[in-house]
Design a protein around this motif. Structure first.
Motif, PDB file in Angstrom:
ATOM      1  N   SER A 164      66.591 -12.546  23.926  1.00 25.09           N
ATOM      2  CA  SER A 164      67.149 -11.620  22.856  1.00 25.09           C
ATOM      3  C   SER A 164      68.253 -11.428  22.886  1.00 25.09           C
ATOM      4  CB  SER A 164      67.134 -10.219  23.324  1.00 25.09           C
ATOM      5  OG  SER A 164      67.614  -9.469  23.996  1.00 25.09           O
TER       6      SER A 164
ATOM      7  N   GLU B 162      58.730 -11.934  22.120  1.00 30.96           N
ATOM      8  CA  GLU B 162      57.105 -11.812  22.297  1.00 30.96           C
ATOM      9  C   GLU B 162      56.667 -13.241  22.098  1.00 30.96           C
ATOM     10  OE1 GLU B 162      59.318 -10.357  19.813  1.00 30.96           O
ATOM     11  OE2 GLU B 162      57.974  -9.652  18.629  1.00 30.96           O
ATOM     12  N   ASP B 163      57.328 -13.860  21.863  1.00 31.73           N
ATOM     13  CA  ASP B 163      56.452 -15.491  22.558  1.00 31.73           C
ATOM     14  C   ASP B 163      56.856 -15.932  23.715  1.00 31.73           C
ATOM     15  OD1 ASP B 163      57.612 -16.998  19.416  1.00 31.73           O
ATOM     16  OD2 ASP B 163      56.057 -15.985  19.613  1.00 31.73           O
ATOM     17  N   THR B 164      57.301 -15.374  24.938  1.00 31.69           N
ATOM     18  CA  THR B 164      57.609 -15.726  26.340  1.00 31.69           C
ATOM     19  C   THR B 164      56.099 -15.178  27.055  1.00 31.69           C
ATOM     20  OG1 THR B 164      59.756 -14.496  26.586  1.00 31.69           O
ATOM     21  CG2 THR B 164      58.639 -14.299  28.189  1.00 31.69           C
TER      22      THR B 164
ATOM     23  N   ALA C 181      51.207 -13.948  28.657  1.00 36.79           N
ATOM     24  CA  ALA C 181      51.823 -13.178  29.254  1.00 36.79           C
ATOM     25  C   ALA C 181      51.773 -12.286  30.529  1.00 36.79           C
ATOM     26  CB  ALA C 181      52.975 -12.180  28.252  1.00 36.79           C
TER      27      ALA C 181
ATOM     28  N   SER D 193      49.910 -14.929  14.808  1.00 36.33           N
ATOM     29  CA  SER D 193      50.935 -13.491  15.155  1.00 36.33           C
ATOM     30  C   SER D 193      52.174 -14.997  15.342  1.00 36.33           C
ATOM     31  CB  SER D 193      50.820 -13.775  16.848  1.00 36.33           C
ATOM     32  OG  SER D 193      50.102 -14.539  17.334  1.00 36.33           O
TER      33      SER D 193
ATOM     34  N   LYS E 239      59.869 -15.785  19.038  1.00 39.81           N
ATOM     35  CA  LYS E 239      60.803 -14.478  19.108  1.00 39.81           C
ATOM     36  C   LYS E 239      60.118 -13.868  20.808  1.00 39.81           C
ATOM     37  CE  LYS E 239      58.714 -13.604  14.933  1.00 39.81           C
ATOM     38  NZ  LYS E 239      57.521 -12.771  14.331  1.00 39.81           N
TER      39      LYS E 239
ATOM     40  N   ARG F  53      49.166  -9.834  31.191  1.00 41.27           N
ATOM     41  CA  ARG F  53      48.583  -9.711  29.455  1.00 41.27           C
ATOM     42  C   ARG F  53      47.279 -10.765  29.843  1.00 41.27           C
ATOM     43  NH1 ARG F  53      51.417  -9.501  24.261  1.00 41.27           N
ATOM     44  NH2 ARG F  53      49.159  -9.017  23.440  1.00 41.27           N
TER      45      ARG F  53
END
Length: 118
Positions: A118, A89-91, A40, A63, A87, A43
Motif C-alpha cells: 500500500s 488484496e491481489d496479494t 492468499a 474481482s 490492489k 484463504r
C-alpha cells in the motif's frame, strides 16, 4: 504430460502492474484451456481467469475484470496474465493450470508470489 512453470511475480506498489508468464513444456497447449488461480494466506485457492484455446474465449473473475488480461503466445507456448491497477488484496501466490475439456484441471505449476504494497 505437460509441465507448467510460472514466472513474473514480485513486489509492486498498489496501482502498479505485473505480467505473469506460464510457460509450457512437454506438449503444446493448443488444445488446452489454461487458467490462472491465486491463493492468499489463510484463504482457499480461487479462480482468476482462463482462456479456452480451442475457441479463443476468455473468462475473468469479477474481482479482476477490467484490470487483468489473459493472453497467449502459441509460438512460445506461453500464456500471460497482465495485471494492471493492482490492489493490496491481489496479494497471493498465483498458479497456472491446464486442462483438456471441462472438469478438473489436469496440470498445475508451482506458483509465483505476487505482493502488492500500500
Amino acid at each position: 504430460q505437460v509441465q507448467l512453470v510460472e514466472s513474473g511475480g514480485g513486489l509492486v506498489q498498489a496501482g502498479g502492474s505485473l505480467r505473469l508468464s506460464c510457460a509450457a513444456s512437454g506438449r503444446t497447449l493448443s488444445s488446452y484451456t489454461v487458467g490462472w488461480f491465486r491463493q492468499a494466506p489463510g484463504r482457499e485457492r480461487e479462480f482468476v481467469a482462463r482462456v479456452d484455446r480451442n475457441v479463443g474465449s476468455t473468462l475473468y473473475a469479477d474481482s479482476v475484470k477490467g484490470r487483468f488480461i489473459i493472453s497467449e503466445d502459441n509460438a512460445k507456448r506461453t500464456v500471460y496474465l497482465q495485471m494492471n491497477n493492482l490492489k493490496v488484496e491481489d496479494t497471493a501466490i498465483y498458479f497456472c493450470a491446464a486442462r483438456q475439456g471441462i472438469g478438473m484441471w489436469d496440470y498445475w505449476g508451482q506458483g509465483t508470489q505476487v505482493t502488492v504494497s500500500s
